[in-house]
Design a protein around this motif. Structure first.
Motif, PDB file in Angstrom:
ATOM      1  N   ASP A  42     -52.368 -20.719 -19.841  1.00 56.75           N
ATOM      2  CA  ASP A  42     -52.788 -20.183 -18.554  1.00 56.75           C
ATOM      3  C   ASP A  42     -53.576 -21.176 -17.715  1.00 56.75           C
ATOM      4  OD1 ASP A  42     -55.630 -18.185 -19.756  1.00 56.75           O
ATOM      5  OD2 ASP A  42     -55.111 -20.294 -19.991  1.00 56.75           O
ATOM      6  N   TYR A  43     -53.578 -22.425 -18.115  1.00 56.00           N
ATOM      7  CA  TYR A  43     -54.322 -23.442 -17.365  1.00 56.00           C
ATOM      8  C   TYR A  43     -53.636 -24.774 -17.607  1.00 56.00           C
ATOM      9  CZ  TYR A  43     -58.344 -26.303 -15.900  1.00 56.00           C
ATOM     10  OH  TYR A  43     -59.169 -27.207 -15.284  1.00 56.00           O
ATOM     11  N   GLN A 100     -44.454 -31.105 -30.526  1.00 58.03           N
ATOM     12  CA  GLN A 100     -45.134 -31.400 -29.279  1.00 58.03           C
ATOM     13  C   GLN A 100     -45.127 -30.151 -28.408  1.00 58.03           C
ATOM     14  OE1 GLN A 100     -46.434 -34.518 -28.953  1.00 58.03           O
ATOM     15  NE2 GLN A 100     -47.361 -33.997 -27.008  1.00 58.03           N
ATOM     16  N   SER A 150     -53.344 -25.211 -21.673  1.00 57.95           N
ATOM     17  CA  SER A 150     -54.392 -24.578 -22.461  1.00 57.95           C
ATOM     18  C   SER A 150     -54.261 -23.062 -22.451  1.00 57.95           C
ATOM     19  CB  SER A 150     -55.757 -24.966 -21.897  1.00 57.95           C
ATOM     20  OG  SER A 150     -56.787 -24.217 -22.514  1.00 57.95           O
ATOM     21  N   SER A 151     -54.625 -22.498 -23.581  1.00 56.99           N
ATOM     22  CA  SER A 151     -54.803 -21.061 -23.673  1.00 56.99           C
ATOM     23  C   SER A 151     -56.022 -20.840 -24.540  1.00 56.99           C
ATOM     24  CB  SER A 151     -53.575 -20.398 -24.304  1.00 56.99           C
ATOM     25  OG  SER A 151     -53.829 -19.031 -24.570  1.00 56.99           O
ATOM     26  N   GLY A 152     -57.152 -20.511 -23.926  1.00 56.96           N
ATOM     27  CA  GLY A 152     -58.363 -20.341 -24.705  1.00 56.96           C
ATOM     28  C   GLY A 152     -59.008 -21.675 -25.030  1.00 56.96           C
ATOM     29  N   ASN A 153     -59.258 -21.917 -26.327  1.00 58.60           N
ATOM     30  CA  ASN A 153     -60.075 -23.048 -26.720  1.00 58.60           C
ATOM     31  C   ASN A 153     -59.371 -24.390 -26.713  1.00 58.60           C
ATOM     32  OD1 ASN A 153     -62.080 -21.205 -27.212  1.00 58.60           O
ATOM     33  ND2 ASN A 153     -61.646 -21.058 -29.386  1.00 58.60           N
ATOM     34  N   GLN A 154     -58.099 -24.397 -27.016  1.00 62.90           N
ATOM     35  CA  GLN A 154     -57.443 -25.655 -27.320  1.00 62.90           C
ATOM     36  C   GLN A 154     -56.600 -26.162 -26.161  1.00 62.90           C
ATOM     37  OE1 GLN A 154     -55.615 -25.547 -31.125  1.00 62.90           O
ATOM     38  NE2 GLN A 154     -54.611 -27.525 -30.919  1.00 62.90           N
ATOM     39  N   PHE A 155     -56.754 -27.452 -25.885  1.00 64.70           N
ATOM     40  CA  PHE A 155     -55.916 -28.123 -24.902  1.00 64.70           C
ATOM     41  C   PHE A 155     -54.845 -28.916 -25.640  1.00 64.70           C
ATOM     42  CE2 PHE A 155     -57.976 -28.093 -20.588  1.00 64.70           C
ATOM     43  CZ  PHE A 155     -58.932 -27.140 -20.873  1.00 64.70           C
ATOM     44  N   PHE A 187     -52.149 -31.882 -25.032  1.00 64.74           N
ATOM     45  CA  PHE A 187     -51.865 -32.947 -24.088  1.00 64.74           C
ATOM     46  C   PHE A 187     -50.439 -33.469 -24.250  1.00 64.74           C
ATOM     47  CE2 PHE A 187     -55.841 -34.151 -21.986  1.00 64.74           C
ATOM     48  CZ  PHE A 187     -56.757 -33.412 -22.711  1.00 64.74           C
ATOM     49  N   GLY A 188     -49.850 -33.918 -23.156  1.00 67.73           N
ATOM     50  CA  GLY A 188     -48.603 -34.659 -23.223  1.00 67.73           C
ATOM     51  C   GLY A 188     -48.858 -36.058 -23.752  1.00 67.73           C
TER      52      GLY A 188
END
Lengths: 110, 114
Positions: A31-32, A2, A93-98, A100-101
């Motif tokens: 970074d997001y 995780q 997120s870093s770039g394309n992929q998020f 999730f918790g």
């Protein structure tokens, strides 16, 4: 594994209370950091998001607190209302992929 | 009111069959991602498309594939369905380079494999 750990799994508060949901991450490349709200039968809806160069962001009754050194961030809901009862997801997120918790089911009792 | 529309809303398929799920994104949203959300779990990233090319993939086998079209629509195809593929499939889109970095999610397609 995780990537984003979220707690608690469920939360019950009285109307007007301030529920707090916590998330932790390991990857310093993230970074997001958005928070999503999801009602049954619906897709997640973006609530509020923060970038690691600030420690706090407020939008209406929702506040994100961000601790870069601890790699933790949290969502505070001020003056919670029964209509806030939903499942809340943090993400990173870093770039394309998020990532999730696992979600927190919030119930606000009238 | 979400600008991302998914169809169908519910679907029941038999193990081994193939399925196509569809998504219509907001105009101008040139990046689309697909997620799988199992019951009681957070969404898991399947893949992302940008300008009709796959440019990111999560930990899903090749039997999960996709297409993105110039009219901001996209598809998720799953071959050789397994019981564990039963989940809510979410499409999310955004405008790459826009001020709003966050994705807009559709309401999802609930897939049940029996």
């Amino acid at each position: 594994q995780q990537q984003v750990k979220q707690s608690p799994q469920s939360l019950i508060v009285q109307k007007g209370g301030i529920p707090i949901i916590n998330c932790a991450y390991e990857n310093t490349a993230f970074d997001y950091f958005p928070w999503y709200q999801q009602f049954p039968g619906k897709g997640p809806a973006l609530l509020i998001a923060i970038r690691p160069d600030v420690s706090e962001k407020k939008e209406g009754r929702f506040t994100i607190s961000f601790n870069k050194s601890a790699k933790q961030f949290s969502l505070h809901i001020m003056d919670s209302q029964p209509g806030d009862s939903a499942t809340y997801f943090c993400a990173a997120s870093s770039g394309n992929q998020f990532y999730f918790g696992t979600g927190t089911s919030l119930t606000v009792i009238p | 009111e979400t600008g991302v529309t998914q169809s169908p809303t519910h679907l029941i398929k038999t193990r081994g069959q193939q399925v196509t799920l569809r998504c219509s994104s907001q105009s101008g949203h040139n990046t689309v991602s697909w997620y799988q959300q199992a019951l009681g779990q957070g969404p898991q990233f399947i893949f992302q498309y940008y300008r009709e090319e796959e440019n990111g993939r999560g930990n899903f086998p090749p039997r999960f594939s996709g297409l993105q079209f110039p009219n901001y629509s996209s598809e998720l195809n799953v071959n050789a369905l397994e019981l564990d593929d039963s989940a809510l499939y979410l499409c999310a889109s955004r405008e790459t380079g826009g001020r709003n970095y966050g994705y807009t999610f559709g309401s999802g397609t609930r897939l049940t494999v029996v």
